[in-house]
Write a protein that holds these residues in place. Structure first.
Motif, PDB file in Angstrom:
ATOM      1  N   ASN A 106       0.851  -1.191   0.000  1.00  0.00           N
ATOM      2  CA  ASN A 106       0.000   0.000   0.000  1.00  0.00           C
ATOM      3  C   ASN A 106       0.888   1.243   0.000  1.00  0.00           C
ATOM      4  OD1 ASN A 106      -2.334  -1.564   0.166  1.00  0.00           O
ATOM      5  ND2 ASN A 106      -2.237  -1.609   2.402  1.00  0.00           N
ATOM      6  N   PRO A 107       0.697   2.147  -0.937  1.00  0.00           N
ATOM      7  CA  PRO A 107       1.542   3.350  -0.994  1.00  0.00           C
ATOM      8  C   PRO A 107       1.516   4.123   0.318  1.00  0.00           C
ATOM      9  CG  PRO A 107       0.170   3.180  -2.959  1.00  0.00           C
ATOM     10  CD  PRO A 107      -0.307   2.114  -2.002  1.00  0.00           C
ATOM     11  N   GLY A 108       2.698   4.527   0.780  1.00  0.00           N
ATOM     12  CA  GLY A 108       2.804   5.347   1.977  1.00  0.00           C
ATOM     13  C   GLY A 108       2.706   4.594   3.287  1.00  0.00           C
ATOM     14  N   GLU A 109       2.674   3.266   3.251  1.00  0.00           N
ATOM     15  CA  GLU A 109       2.438   2.486   4.465  1.00  0.00           C
ATOM     16  C   GLU A 109       3.696   1.730   4.891  1.00  0.00           C
ATOM     17  OE1 GLU A 109      -1.453   0.274   5.586  1.00  0.00           O
ATOM     18  OE2 GLU A 109      -0.176  -1.185   4.531  1.00  0.00           O
ATOM     19  N   LEU A 110       3.962   1.768   6.182  1.00  0.00           N
ATOM     20  CA  LEU A 110       5.061   1.044   6.806  1.00  0.00           C
ATOM     21  C   LEU A 110       4.469   0.057   7.801  1.00  0.00           C
ATOM     22  CD1 LEU A 110       8.232   1.025   6.967  1.00  0.00           C
ATOM     23  CD2 LEU A 110       7.988   2.529   8.963  1.00  0.00           C
ATOM     24  N   LYS A 111       5.049  -1.142   7.865  1.00  0.00           N
ATOM     25  CA  LYS A 111       4.566  -2.174   8.794  1.00  0.00           C
ATOM     26  C   LYS A 111       5.681  -2.563   9.746  1.00  0.00           C
ATOM     27  CE  LYS A 111       2.787  -6.844   9.186  1.00  0.00           C
ATOM     28  NZ  LYS A 111       2.568  -8.129   8.533  1.00  0.00           N
ATOM     29  N   ILE A 112       5.366  -2.558  11.037  1.00  0.00           N
ATOM     30  CA  ILE A 112       6.269  -3.161  12.012  1.00  0.00           C
ATOM     31  C   ILE A 112       6.042  -4.666  11.900  1.00  0.00           C
ATOM     32  CG2 ILE A 112       6.857  -3.464  14.440  1.00  0.00           C
ATOM     33  CD1 ILE A 112       5.847  -0.601  14.943  1.00  0.00           C
ATOM     34  N   ASP A 113       7.032  -5.376  11.412  1.00  0.00           N
ATOM     35  CA  ASP A 113       6.904  -6.811  11.221  1.00  0.00           C
ATOM     36  C   ASP A 113       7.416  -7.585  12.429  1.00  0.00           C
ATOM     37  OD1 ASP A 113       6.188  -8.994   9.398  1.00  0.00           O
ATOM     38  OD2 ASP A 113       8.345  -9.428   9.384  1.00  0.00           O
ATOM     39  N   LYS A 114       8.401  -7.020  13.120  1.00  0.00           N
ATOM     40  CA  LYS A 114       8.985  -7.664  14.293  1.00  0.00           C
ATOM     41  C   LYS A 114       9.386  -6.578  15.282  1.00  0.00           C
ATOM     42  CE  LYS A 114      11.048 -11.113  11.228  1.00  0.00           C
ATOM     43  NZ  LYS A 114      10.304 -10.670  10.048  1.00  0.00           N
ATOM     44  N   LEU A 115       9.102  -6.811  16.545  1.00  0.00           N
ATOM     45  CA  LEU A 115       9.552  -5.911  17.601  1.00  0.00           C
ATOM     46  C   LEU A 115       9.618  -6.741  18.878  1.00  0.00           C
ATOM     47  CD1 LEU A 115       8.554  -2.239  18.120  1.00  0.00           C
ATOM     48  CD2 LEU A 115       8.932  -3.745  20.066  1.00  0.00           C
ATOM     49  N   TYR A 116      10.829  -7.047  19.306  1.00  0.00           N
ATOM     50  CA  TYR A 116      11.018  -7.956  20.438  1.00  0.00           C
ATOM     51  C   TYR A 116      12.130  -7.472  21.341  1.00  0.00           C
ATOM     52  CZ  TYR A 116       8.078 -11.138  17.836  1.00  0.00           C
ATOM     53  OH  TYR A 116       7.015 -11.692  17.163  1.00  0.00           O
ATOM     54  N   ILE A 117      11.935  -7.705  22.641  1.00  0.00           N
ATOM     55  CA  ILE A 117      12.925  -7.364  23.660  1.00  0.00           C
ATOM     56  C   ILE A 117      13.079  -8.572  24.578  1.00  0.00           C
ATOM     57  CG2 ILE A 117      13.433  -5.827  25.606  1.00  0.00           C
ATOM     58  CD1 ILE A 117      11.648  -3.754  24.038  1.00  0.00           C
ATOM     59  N   HIS A 118      14.323  -8.876  24.931  1.00  0.00           N
ATOM     60  CA  HIS A 118      14.587 -10.001  25.832  1.00  0.00           C
ATOM     61  C   HIS A 118      13.752  -9.834  27.099  1.00  0.00           C
ATOM     62  CE1 HIS A 118      16.659 -12.631  28.626  1.00  0.00           C
ATOM     63  NE2 HIS A 118      17.182 -13.245  27.556  1.00  0.00           N
ATOM     64  N   PRO A 119      13.159 -10.916  27.614  1.00  0.00           N
ATOM     65  CA  PRO A 119      12.275 -10.801  28.783  1.00  0.00           C
ATOM     66  C   PRO A 119      12.934 -10.180  30.019  1.00  0.00           C
ATOM     67  CG  PRO A 119      12.572 -13.115  28.124  1.00  0.00           C
ATOM     68  CD  PRO A 119      13.219 -12.276  27.089  1.00  0.00           C
ATOM     69  N   ASP A 120      14.239 -10.277  30.150  1.00  0.00           N
ATOM     70  CA  ASP A 120      14.921  -9.654  31.292  1.00  0.00           C
ATOM     71  C   ASP A 120      14.901  -8.133  31.216  1.00  0.00           C
ATOM     72  OD1 ASP A 120      15.537 -12.196  32.182  1.00  0.00           O
ATOM     73  OD2 ASP A 120      17.664 -12.091  31.614  1.00  0.00           O
ATOM     74  N   HIS A 121      14.498  -7.585  30.087  1.00  0.00           N
ATOM     75  CA  HIS A 121      14.534  -6.136  29.890  1.00  0.00           C
ATOM     76  C   HIS A 121      13.155  -5.543  29.587  1.00  0.00           C
ATOM     77  CE1 HIS A 121      18.898  -6.128  30.038  1.00  0.00           C
ATOM     78  NE2 HIS A 121      18.848  -7.228  29.327  1.00  0.00           N
ATOM     79  N   HIS A 122      12.100  -6.284  29.909  1.00  0.00           N
ATOM     80  CA  HIS A 122      10.744  -5.763  29.708  1.00  0.00           C
ATOM     81  C   HIS A 122      10.438  -4.683  30.735  1.00  0.00           C
ATOM     82  CE1 HIS A 122       8.920  -9.401  27.352  1.00  0.00           C
ATOM     83  NE2 HIS A 122       9.960  -8.862  26.755  1.00  0.00           N
ATOM     84  N   ARG A 123       9.487  -3.841  30.389  1.00  0.00           N
ATOM     85  CA  ARG A 123       8.944  -2.797  31.265  1.00  0.00           C
ATOM     86  C   ARG A 123       9.990  -1.763  31.685  1.00  0.00           C
ATOM     87  NH1 ARG A 123       4.036  -3.098  31.640  1.00  0.00           N
ATOM     88  NH2 ARG A 123       2.716  -4.894  31.903  1.00  0.00           N
ATOM     89  N   LYS A 124      10.893  -1.476  30.756  1.00  0.00           N
ATOM     90  CA  LYS A 124      11.921  -0.466  31.020  1.00  0.00           C
ATOM     91  C   LYS A 124      11.873   0.649  29.977  1.00  0.00           C
ATOM     92  CE  LYS A 124      14.892  -3.792  33.310  1.00  0.00           C
ATOM     93  NZ  LYS A 124      16.178  -4.485  33.328  1.00  0.00           N
ATOM     94  N   GLY A 125      10.825   0.650  29.140  1.00  0.00           N
ATOM     95  CA  GLY A 125      10.678   1.691  28.137  1.00  0.00           C
ATOM     96  C   GLY A 125      11.382   1.401  26.822  1.00  0.00           C
TER      97      GLY A 125
END
Length: 172
Positions: free
Chosen positions: A81-100
Motif C-alpha cells: 500500500n503506498p505510503g504504508e510502513l509495517k512493524i513486522d517484528k519488535l522484540y525485547i529479551h524478557p529480562d529487559h521488559h517494562r523499562k521503556g
C-alpha cells in the motif's frame, strides 16, 4: 548504560536469530504450539534470511543494544500500500521488559517512517498476545481489523491488524 538503537549489520544476524529463539520460546509457549514456534522461527529468523533482507532498501532491521549487547530488535518494511510502513517484528529479551525499550523501538520506527515520507504505520499481533496488545495500545495503536494468514505446514496466524491512530503522537 544508555540503550542504543542501530541498524542491524550482517555479523549481527546470528545473534538476532538466537535472541529471537530465546524470546519466542519464553513468550509464545502459552499462545501457539511448540511446533508452530519452531516452524515460524525457521521460516523468519534464519541468519541467511536476515542477511538477505538487510540488502533490501524497503526493509529496516534495527538492534537495541545495552552495554554493547543486543537485547532487542525490530524490523519494519514498506507494504504494497503506498505510503504504508509495517512493524513486522519488535522484540525485547524478557529480562529487559517494562523499562521503556519497546517505546524506544517504536519511536525509531516512527523516525524511519518520517525519513521516508510515509503516512501510515501498521502491525499485526496475535489475538492472544495480551501483553503486546496492551503495549501497542499504550503507544497509540488501535485495532482496525483481523489478519488471518495461512503460513503453511498447517499453521495459521490469527492476528489483529493494528494502526497507529495519530502519527504525531510521541511513543512514551
Amino acid at each position: 548504560m544508555q540503550p542504543n538503537i542501530l541498524p542491524v549489520a550482517s555479523p549481527d544476524a546470528k545473534t538476532i536469530s538466537t535472541l529471537a529463539a530465546t524470546i519466542w520460546w519464553h513468550h509464545y509457549v502459552n499462545i501457539i504450539s511448540a511446533a508452530q514456534i519452531d516452524y515460524m522461527l525457521r521460516q523468519r529468523y534464519q541468519p541467511e534470511l536476515i542477511e538477505q533482507q538487510l540488502l533490501n532498501p524497503d526493509i529496516w532491521w534495527r538492534k537495541l543494544t545495552l552495554n554493547n549487547t543486543i537485547i532487542g530488535f525490530s524490523c519494519c518494511m514498506r507494504t504494497h500500500n503506498p505510503g504504508e510502513l509495517k512493524i513486522d517484528k519488535l522484540y525485547i529479551h524478557p529480562d529487559h521488559h517494562r523499562k521503556g525499550y519497546g517505546a524506544l523501538l517504536v519511536a525509531d520506527v516512527l523516525q524511519i517512517l518520517r525519513e521516508n515520507h510515509l503516512q501510515s504505520l501498521i502491525l499485526t499481533v496475535n489475538k492472544n498476545n495480551r501483553s503486546a496488545i496492551s503495549a501497542y495500545r499504550h503507544y497509540g495503536f488501535i485495532i482496525t481489523g483481523d489478519s488471518i494468514v495461512d503460513i503453511g505446514n498447517g499453521f495459521v496466524m490469527n492476528d489483529y491488524l493494528m494502526t497507529l491512530e495519530k502519527l504525531n503522537r510521541v511513543a512514551d
